[in-house]
Structures are given as C-alpha cells and as structure tokens.
Design an enzyme around this catalytic site. Structure first.
Site, PDB file in Angstrom:
ATOM      1  N   ASP A 132     -12.146 -10.093  -1.827  1.00  0.00           N
ATOM      2  CA  ASP A 132     -13.446 -10.300  -1.179  1.00  0.00           C
ATOM      3  C   ASP A 132     -14.427  -9.320  -1.799  1.00  0.00           C
ATOM      4  O   ASP A 132     -14.033  -8.307  -2.378  1.00  0.00           O
ATOM      5  CB  ASP A 132     -13.401 -10.212   0.359  1.00  0.00           C
ATOM      6  CG  ASP A 132     -12.683  -8.998   0.904  1.00  0.00           C
ATOM      7  OD1 ASP A 132     -12.728  -7.928   0.265  1.00  0.00           O
ATOM      8  OD2 ASP A 132     -12.086  -9.100   1.995  1.00  0.00           O
ATOM      9  N   ASN A 158       2.176  -4.578  -3.454  1.00  0.00           N
ATOM     10  CA  ASN A 158       0.768  -4.939  -3.290  1.00  0.00           C
ATOM     11  C   ASN A 158      -0.029  -3.692  -2.901  1.00  0.00           C
ATOM     12  O   ASN A 158       0.407  -2.913  -2.048  1.00  0.00           O
ATOM     13  CB  ASN A 158       0.701  -5.982  -2.158  1.00  0.00           C
ATOM     14  CG  ASN A 158      -0.644  -6.624  -1.958  1.00  0.00           C
ATOM     15  OD1 ASN A 158      -1.253  -7.096  -2.920  1.00  0.00           O
ATOM     16  ND2 ASN A 158      -1.111  -6.676  -0.717  1.00  0.00           N
ATOM     17  N   GLU A 182       0.794  -1.234   0.000  1.00  0.00           N
ATOM     18  CA  GLU A 182       0.000   0.000   0.000  1.00  0.00           C
ATOM     19  C   GLU A 182       0.826   1.283   0.000  1.00  0.00           C
ATOM     20  O   GLU A 182       0.608   2.170   0.835  1.00  0.00           O
ATOM     21  CB  GLU A 182      -0.988  -0.036   1.183  1.00  0.00           C
ATOM     22  CG  GLU A 182      -1.898  -1.254   1.105  1.00  0.00           C
ATOM     23  CD  GLU A 182      -2.792  -1.458   2.341  1.00  0.00           C
ATOM     24  OE1 GLU A 182      -2.710  -0.649   3.275  1.00  0.00           O
ATOM     25  OE2 GLU A 182      -3.570  -2.428   2.350  1.00  0.00           O
ATOM     26  N   HIS A 186     -10.337  -5.763  -2.753  1.00  0.00           N
ATOM     27  CA  HIS A 186     -11.412  -5.684  -1.758  1.00  0.00           C
ATOM     28  C   HIS A 186     -12.564  -4.931  -2.424  1.00  0.00           C
ATOM     29  O   HIS A 186     -12.583  -3.700  -2.437  1.00  0.00           O
ATOM     30  CB  HIS A 186     -10.935  -4.958  -0.496  1.00  0.00           C
ATOM     31  CG  HIS A 186      -9.860  -5.693   0.225  1.00  0.00           C
ATOM     32  ND1 HIS A 186     -10.103  -6.899   0.850  1.00  0.00           N
ATOM     33  CD2 HIS A 186      -8.548  -5.423   0.406  1.00  0.00           C
ATOM     34  CE1 HIS A 186      -8.978  -7.332   1.410  1.00  0.00           C
ATOM     35  NE2 HIS A 186      -8.015  -6.460   1.152  1.00  0.00           N
ATOM     36  N   GLU A 205      -6.067 -10.352  -2.343  1.00  0.00           N
ATOM     37  CA  GLU A 205      -6.913 -10.256  -1.138  1.00  0.00           C
ATOM     38  C   GLU A 205      -8.384 -10.165  -1.504  1.00  0.00           C
ATOM     39  O   GLU A 205      -9.150  -9.406  -0.899  1.00  0.00           O
ATOM     40  CB  GLU A 205      -6.504  -9.029  -0.297  1.00  0.00           C
ATOM     41  CG  GLU A 205      -5.028  -8.993   0.068  1.00  0.00           C
ATOM     42  CD  GLU A 205      -4.632  -7.826   0.967  1.00  0.00           C
ATOM     43  OE1 GLU A 205      -5.530  -7.162   1.518  1.00  0.00           O
ATOM     44  OE2 GLU A 205      -3.424  -7.589   1.107  1.00  0.00           O
TER      45      GLU A 205
END
Ligand code: 9MR
Length: 427
Positions: free
Chosen positions: A242, A176, A135, A212, A240
């Site tokens: 979702d 990432n 990030e 996300h 990641e």
C-alpha cells in the site's frame, strides 16, 4: 460494477499473462457485494488480513475458531484463486493466554510446533504459500526481541520452517518483513538469514517484502533487492503493498501514487522469481493505514466508493494492460448552480461542489451569464466578474472537498428580463 472494471482486462488476467499472480488481503465478512465482486474478479490470490493469525484461530487455548479463515479459503477456491497463508509465527496478534503465560523453552517449542502443525495441517493442499515467520528483524538487522526469539533463540525460525514443511510439503514457505524493500541493513540481515538457511538445508522457498510505502518513496534499489534474493534461489513476493499519502488526496498526489504503484509492479515484473504482488486491501474504505497513521490514507487501488483510482491503472499498465484512460480525478467532482431566492431586481444563488470518487484541495468554479446578470456580493468564495464571465475560487477555509463530501458557496446578484441558469464548470 464500475464501467472501468467492466471495460478493462482484470488485473489477475494481466498478471497471469506475465507469469505473475496479483493478490489482495481480505476480510472474510466483507466478501459480498462490490467488495466481493472486485476481490473475485480482479485478484488471483487472497491473503486473510487477520483471519489466520494465532489470536484469531485459537483465542482460548484449545478452542479454535476457523470460521473466517475457512470462509476465505472457500471463496478463493470458488473463484479459482490461490491463498497466501498469513501468518504462523509473529510477535503480534497472539492470543493473550499465550503472551500472558509463563512457559519454559520446551513448552514454548511444543506450543509453536502444535500451532504450526494444526493450522498448516488443516489447510494442507489449499495454501500456495505461508508467511511462516513474520517480522523477525529490527531496523538495524538484529533479531527482534520477541516471545519466540527470547524463549527459543534465533533457531525458532528454522524450527518453524521445518515444522511447516512437515505439515504441508507442497506449500511454499516464506519469511515476511517490512522495510526490507530496498537494499538496507534490515534487508541485508534477511538476505544473510535466507542464505544461511539454504546452506543448512532448512526449507525456505521465498521472502515476502511487505511494502507498506509512503507516497514518492519507492526505494530506488527495489528491483536490485528483489533480484539478489532471487539469485539466492528463492521466490520473492510483494506481500502487503500500500502507498499512503497525507490527506486530503488531490490529483497531483493520486498521479504520483499511480507512478509509485506502477514502479513497484514493474520491479516485480522485471524479475522472473518475483511471483506474487499482493496489495494490503484494495479499497480506501478498508485499509489499516487510516487508523494507524492519523492524517494519512488513500493508500489503495480503489477509492471508498469502489471506483478504480489512477493507482489501479498504474498497476494495470505495468502488467502490460492497455486500459481505458483513467478519468481525471476532478472529473468526479461536479458543481451544481441553483437560484435559492429571487425578487424583482435581484436573486440569491448558490453553487454546490460535490465529490464522489475523487477529492479536491482547492477549487475554482466558472460560468458565463446569458442575460446580463451581475454578482454584487459572495460568501464562502471569492468571486470576480468580467463582462458575463464569473470566476469563484475557494475561501481560505473551504478549499478541501473530500471524497464523498461537498462545499457550498453563495452570492447575491442582479437580474432583469430573465434569469436563465448557467452551466458551471470546475477549473
Ligand atoms: O491489516 C491488519 C490490521 O487489520 C490489524 O489491525 C493489524 C494489527 O497489527 O495487522 C494488520 O496487518 C499487518 C500484517 O499482519 C503484518 N504486516 C503489517 C500489517 C499492517 O499492520
């Protein structure tokens, strides 16, 4: 094990047939029972959700706690799984001794180098890929103001990658970030960074797109974005994934979620260099989403009772699986009719609607009386009767039946002769 799991080809095998690896984030202490069974059987790679973060592994300076990270790596080896190491350089979940300290630039560089050398070195040869830097960007594509950026300048990223390569030459090294799934200012900044690192000869092997996502909002440029990174000569991973929805879940939302998961998976399948698709937890009972976004949840592939959701089948289908058809989500909600009190001309009945592995946002319970019973009054539902046919719909306040929850309504009715129990169906 659920029957769906037993019957279907595991996701990890479907992915392998496509040259992909499908993974999940895990919590070490949960790797037993159903959670452990599914983690081991369905996924070809594991990412420690928290166990490898600096704050977890070195809570006190010089005192290390590798227990959970070691456990996850051992579990992965026992199940022939890859491990994605997460994460070495981040602005969050750092130990307080680090964030509260006052460091010169030189001290900060030494601390970071030692951290990377120690952690990467410890797991050398056992980590397929490291999220070295996590990030680093703001939404507008500028660098995030962090301990690292402010103390070391933008080249903390190149330094971290170089130190990680030295500590484990075989591990693939990633940057990432989130909100970089589609083509936008942030992903373009990441693109430009990777391009310049490559040009400078800095070791960079991949980019992680966290993903996300929000229901119905898979970026239309996802595949194009994956492809442009691949064209730079790096691997891409969905790291990641979702997809959260406003609660309560219902069959329409779960179908949309299945389509969204399928679209993300298909975008990865379509690009050769998209090597890994990892979900950030696989059960709705174990997701960061619910506590972080109040009112949102149901973001993962399995419900809270470890039953695969339509989303699971969406991923399976995009991986080429011919799975058993997912049960309609109302299939796991059932209605039970009972007579709770009976006297010479009348009786009080009730219907209980209970959901397991599914939920409802509204309901209608219908049945047919076999012996002339006639409803005279109902509560907690609006019931109409036409001949022998009864139809009861929810009241304004009790249409929602959550996963694992139930709703009951009652009524008075007349009877004579006999009072056989009808079968109730949910419509
Ligand atoms: O899943 C992690 C959750 O348990 C932690 O409380 C949270 C703290 O920030 O971090 C979660 O994982 C994050 C990941 O490390 C980086 N990308 C965002 C993830 C969700 O917050």
């Amino acid at each position: 094990m659920t029957s769906a799991q037993a019957a279907d080809t595991p996701l990890r095998d479907l992915a392998a047939a496509k040259g992909k690896v499908v993974g999940t984030a895990v919590t070490g202490s949960k790797l037993t029972g159903s959670y452990g069974d599914i983690a081991g059987a369905q996924f070809g790679s594991l990412t420690p959700g928290n166990a490898m973060k600096w704050g977890s592994v070195e809570p006190t300076q010089g005192t290390f706690n590798w227990a959970e990270a070691d456990q996850i790596v051992a579990f992965a080896q026992a199940h022939n799984q890859q491990v994605r190491g997460h994460t070495l350089v981040w602005h969050s979940q750092n130990p307080s001794w680090l964030t509260n300290g006052t460091w010169t630039s030189a001290q900060l560089g030494t601390l970071l180098q030692n951290h990377i050398s120690t952690e990467v070195g410890r797991y050398q040869g056992r980590i397929t890929a490291w999220d070295v830097v996590n990030e680093p960007f703001n939404e507008d594509g500028t660098y995030r103001s962090t301990l690292w950026y402010n103390g070391l300048g933008a080249d903390y990223i190149a330094s971290a990658l170089t130190w990680a390569r030295a500590a484990d030459p075989a591990a693939k090294l990633y940057i990432n970030d989130y909100n970089v799934e589609g083509v936008n200012a942030k992903s373009t900044a990441l693109y430009n960074l990777v391009k310049s690192l490559k040009e400078r000869g800095v070791p960079i092997d991949g980019v992680g797109l966290q993903a996300h996502l929000i229901l119905g909002q898979v970026p239309s440029t996802l595949q194009q974005n994956i492809q442009r990174f691949a064209d730079l000569g790096v691997d891409v991973a969905i790291t990641e994934l979702d997809i959260r929805m406003a609660l309560p879940a219902d069959s329409t939302k779960l179908a949309q979620q299945a389509a969204d998961y399928k679209a993300v998976t298909a975008a990865c399948v379509a690009v050769t260099r998209c090597v890994n698709l990892t979900v950030w937890g696989f059960t709705d009972s174990d997701s960061w989403v619910d506590s972080t976004f109040p009112g949102y949840g149901a973001a993962t592939l399995y419900d809270a009772n470890y039953a695969p959701k339509p989303a699971y089948y969406g991923v399976a289908e995009a991986l080429g699986g011919t799975t058993t058809t997912p049960p309609p989500s109302t299939g796991a909600c059932t209605a039970t009719y009972s007579v709770v009190n009976q006297w010479n001309t009348g009786f009080t009945g009730q219907v209980r609607i209970a959901c397991s592995g599914a939920s409802l946002s509204s309901w209608k319970a219908v049945w047919t009386y076999g012996a002339g019973q006639q409803i005279t009054q109902a509560w907690n539902a609006t019931c109409t009767q036409s001949g022998a046919a009864v139809s009861c719909v929810n009241a304004s306040y009790n249409g929602s039946v959550p996963e694992g929850g139930s709703v009951t309504f009652g009524f008075n009715a007349s009877w004579s002769g006999s009072n056989p129990l009808p079968t109730v169906t949910l419509g």
